[in-house]
Motif scaffolding. Structure first.
Motif, PDB file in Angstrom:
ATOM      1  N   ARG A 178      67.598  -0.821   8.506  1.00  0.00           N
ATOM      2  CA  ARG A 178      68.280  -0.339   9.451  1.00  0.00           C
ATOM      3  C   ARG A 178      67.404  -0.631  10.870  1.00  0.00           C
ATOM      4  N   GLN A 179      65.955   0.293  10.540  1.00  0.00           N
ATOM      5  CA  GLN A 179      65.390  -0.992  11.653  1.00  0.00           C
ATOM      6  C   GLN A 179      65.022  -2.482  11.632  1.00  0.00           C
ATOM      7  N   ARG A 180      64.817  -2.918  10.474  1.00  0.00           N
ATOM      8  CA  ARG A 180      64.963  -4.493  11.383  1.00  0.00           C
ATOM      9  C   ARG A 180      66.582  -4.597  11.928  1.00  0.00           C
ATOM     10  N   VAL A 181      67.630  -3.393  11.472  1.00  0.00           N
ATOM     11  CA  VAL A 181      68.619  -4.881  12.512  1.00  0.00           C
ATOM     12  C   VAL A 181      68.970  -4.042  13.722  1.00  0.00           C
ATOM     13  N   PHE A 182      68.440  -2.705  14.030  1.00  0.00           N
ATOM     14  CA  PHE A 182      68.460  -2.210  15.095  1.00  0.00           C
ATOM     15  C   PHE A 182      67.360  -2.993  16.298  1.00  0.00           C
ATOM     16  N   GLY A 183      66.584  -3.320  15.444  1.00  0.00           N
ATOM     17  CA  GLY A 183      64.596  -4.238  16.331  1.00  0.00           C
ATOM     18  C   GLY A 183      65.371  -5.462  16.093  1.00  0.00           C
ATOM     19  N   ALA A 184      66.305  -6.108  15.553  1.00  0.00           N
ATOM     20  CA  ALA A 184      66.417  -7.679  15.947  1.00  0.00           C
ATOM     21  C   ALA A 184      67.103  -7.914  17.334  1.00  0.00           C
ATOM     22  N   SER A 185      66.126  -9.151  17.913  1.00  0.00           N
ATOM     23  CA  SER A 185      66.319  -9.733  18.619  1.00  0.00           C
ATOM     24  C   SER A 185      67.248 -10.525  18.985  1.00  0.00           C
ATOM     25  N   ALA A 186      67.958 -10.985  17.599  1.00  0.00           N
ATOM     26  CA  ALA A 186      68.857 -12.042  17.653  1.00  0.00           C
ATOM     27  C   ALA A 186      70.060 -11.132  16.724  1.00  0.00           C
ATOM     28  N   PRO A 187      70.928 -11.417  16.217  1.00  0.00           N
ATOM     29  CA  PRO A 187      72.283 -11.557  15.379  1.00  0.00           C
ATOM     30  C   PRO A 187      71.637 -11.331  14.625  1.00  0.00           C
ATOM     31  N   LEU A 188      71.643 -10.827  12.673  1.00  0.00           N
ATOM     32  CA  LEU A 188      71.048 -11.345  11.752  1.00  0.00           C
ATOM     33  C   LEU A 188      72.443 -11.373  11.034  1.00  0.00           C
ATOM     34  N   ALA A 189      72.411 -12.839   9.999  1.00  0.00           N
ATOM     35  CA  ALA A 189      73.076 -13.071   8.304  1.00  0.00           C
ATOM     36  C   ALA A 189      72.408 -11.843   7.250  1.00  0.00           C
ATOM     37  N   ILE A 190      73.416 -10.590   7.111  1.00  0.00           N
ATOM     38  CA  ILE A 190      73.119  -9.783   5.775  1.00  0.00           C
ATOM     39  C   ILE A 190      73.473 -10.524   4.284  1.00  0.00           C
ATOM     40  N   PHE A 191      72.103 -10.716   3.843  1.00  0.00           N
ATOM     41  CA  PHE A 191      72.982 -11.249   2.423  1.00  0.00           C
ATOM     42  C   PHE A 191      72.033 -10.479   1.138  1.00  0.00           C
ATOM     43  N   PHE A 192      72.911 -10.250   0.011  1.00  0.00           N
ATOM     44  CA  PHE A 192      71.838 -10.128  -1.163  1.00  0.00           C
ATOM     45  C   PHE A 192      71.809 -10.853  -2.263  1.00  0.00           C
ATOM     46  N   LEU A 193      70.853 -10.813  -2.335  1.00  0.00           N
ATOM     47  CA  LEU A 193      70.413 -11.432  -3.838  1.00  0.00           C
ATOM     48  C   LEU A 193      70.118 -10.698  -5.132  1.00  0.00           C
ATOM     49  N   ASN A 194      71.212 -10.881  -6.430  1.00  0.00           N
ATOM     50  CA  ASN A 194      72.063 -10.381  -7.044  1.00  0.00           C
ATOM     51  C   ASN A 194      70.701 -10.798  -8.415  1.00  0.00           C
ATOM     52  N   GLN A 195      70.164 -10.193  -9.570  1.00  0.00           N
ATOM     53  CA  GLN A 195      70.033 -10.784 -10.470  1.00  0.00           C
ATOM     54  C   GLN A 195      70.324 -11.781 -11.173  1.00  0.00           C
ATOM     55  N   SER A 196      72.172 -12.354 -10.878  1.00  0.00           N
ATOM     56  CA  SER A 196      71.965 -13.965 -11.781  1.00  0.00           C
ATOM     57  C   SER A 196      71.417 -14.556 -10.345  1.00  0.00           C
ATOM     58  N   SER A 197      70.896 -14.613 -10.313  1.00  0.00           N
ATOM     59  CA  SER A 197      70.228 -15.157  -8.519  1.00  0.00           C
ATOM     60  C   SER A 197      71.455 -16.015  -7.724  1.00  0.00           C
ATOM     61  N   GLU A 198      72.036 -15.009  -7.182  1.00  0.00           N
ATOM     62  CA  GLU A 198      73.467 -15.760  -6.901  1.00  0.00           C
ATOM     63  C   GLU A 198      73.426 -15.244  -5.152  1.00  0.00           C
TER      64      GLU A 198
END
Length: 352
Positions: A178-198
């Motif tokens: 939440r702090q990273r998203v709302f403190g960002a000065s530009a839009p953020l593309a958000i991903f997650f890296l799973n344990q299969s390296s995807e």
């Protein structure tokens, strides 16, 4: 019986709001509860081995000073081949459950790590069972023969602490995101890296990024072993304690050329990845998709200066429903009142 002292300690642990508070309670209260000389908490990393030691007594100091020796000789631990330390079960266990006092004292690991300060018996318990971090509770006893009551209380506290630390880890991840998203000065593309390296897209900006830079049928981006190792090495240093990690930056190519990516590890092994997107989002509404359509409608009217009652009449709903939506808005935007919510909402719509 567990006794009043146990329930007082369990209640205090349950109310703890951070890892340090849990540690302070354990090292201060657990020794008298189970008859141990000292309680020590150690954090381990799959890359670095034992990497942090928490406590206040002489054994904590000794373990901290000899961490390098401990990691080097861990293969010769007297019960290493008899207990799976990564998955020892739900309950604690004692050194004397597996080896005699003499065998324990004469083991190379014991002699090199503890020297003449070796304890008569030791109890272990797994407090944090994450992929990226584990934490163990170790209690040192000056006499042999652990009582049934001591074991019962140790196990009960162990289970209580596990539940509390699981909750704290989830809260810490939510707060950091939440702090990273709302403190960002530009839009953020958000991903997650799973344990299969995807790498998997999580929000609209991430989907747009994937559609622009990945192959048409590439639902996820498969990282190479070198890329995965690079991320693992960087985020291994992100942990403040076994349940709290901070953001780390890593340079990585996810299809649009090498760029700086913000990475936050989770105990589960997953890593949250955020990529700042240059410029403003062309569709301002996408910046506030964390709110429902009804919540955006309400916030639009609140921004026009309408009261909850007036917004309710306009939208054909009850004032109570408006207030319930506003409570959800406050939580999702990380604010405490409607003025702060309105300001944050308008900033998001402008792509700020």
């Amino acid at each position: 019986m567990l006794g009043t002292s146990y329930f007082e300690l369990a209640q205090a642990i349950y109310k703890a709001t951070n890892f340090d508070d849990v540690v302070d309670l354990l090292v201060a209260k657990l020794p008298s509860l189970i008859g141990t000389e000292e309680a020590v908490i150690s954090g381990t990393s799959p890359i670095a081995g034992v990497c942090s030691v928490f406590g206040h007594g002489p054994m904590k100091k000794l373990v901290q000073e000899r961490t390098e020796v401990m990691n080097r000789l861990i293969g010769s631990h007297p019960i290493m081949n008899r207990v799976d330390f990564n998955n020892p079960g739900d309950l604690g266990f004692a050194m004397s459950d597996y080896v005699s006092p003499e065998e324990y004292r004469n083991a190379e690991f014991t002699r090199q790590v503890y020297g003449d300060k070796v304890s008569a018996d030791v109890m272990f318990g797994l407090l944090v069972a994450g992929v990226r971090r584990k934490a163990y509770l170790t209690c040192y006893f000056s006499t042999e023969g652990l009582s049934v009551q001591a074991r019962e209380r140790f196990d009960a506290i162990l289970l209580t602490v596990r539940g509390v630390l699981d909750r704290l880890e989830a809260y810490n991840v939510e707060r950091a995101v939440r702090q990273r998203v709302f403190g960002a000065s530009a839009p953020l593309a958000i991903f997650f890296l799973n344990q299969s390296s995807e790498v998997c897209p999580l929000n609209h900006a991430a989907v747009t990024f994937a559609e622009s830079h990945w192959l048409p049928d590439e639902a996820v981006r498969q990282l190479t072993p070198d890329q995965t190792s690079k991320i693992d090495l960087v985020v291994d240093g992100a942990w403040i304690n076994p349940v709290t990690a901070d953001w780390r930056d890593v340079t990585l190519d996810l299809g649009a050329g090498a760029s700086t990516i913000h990475a936050l590890p989770k105990l589960s092994g997953e890593v949250i990845l955020m990529i700042p997107i240059a410029g403003k989002d062309p569709n301002a509404e996408e910046a506030v998709t964390i709110l429902t359509r009804r919540q955006r409608e309400i916030m639009d009217w609140i921004a026009e200066g309408k009261t909850s009652a007036e917004a309710a009449i306009i939208l054909g709903i009850s004032p109570r429903t408006v207030e319930k939506h506003l409570e959800a808005v406050f939580q999702r935007l990380g604010v405490e009142n409607r003025i702060a919510a309105m300001r944050r909402y308008l900033d998001l719509k402008r792509g700020i």
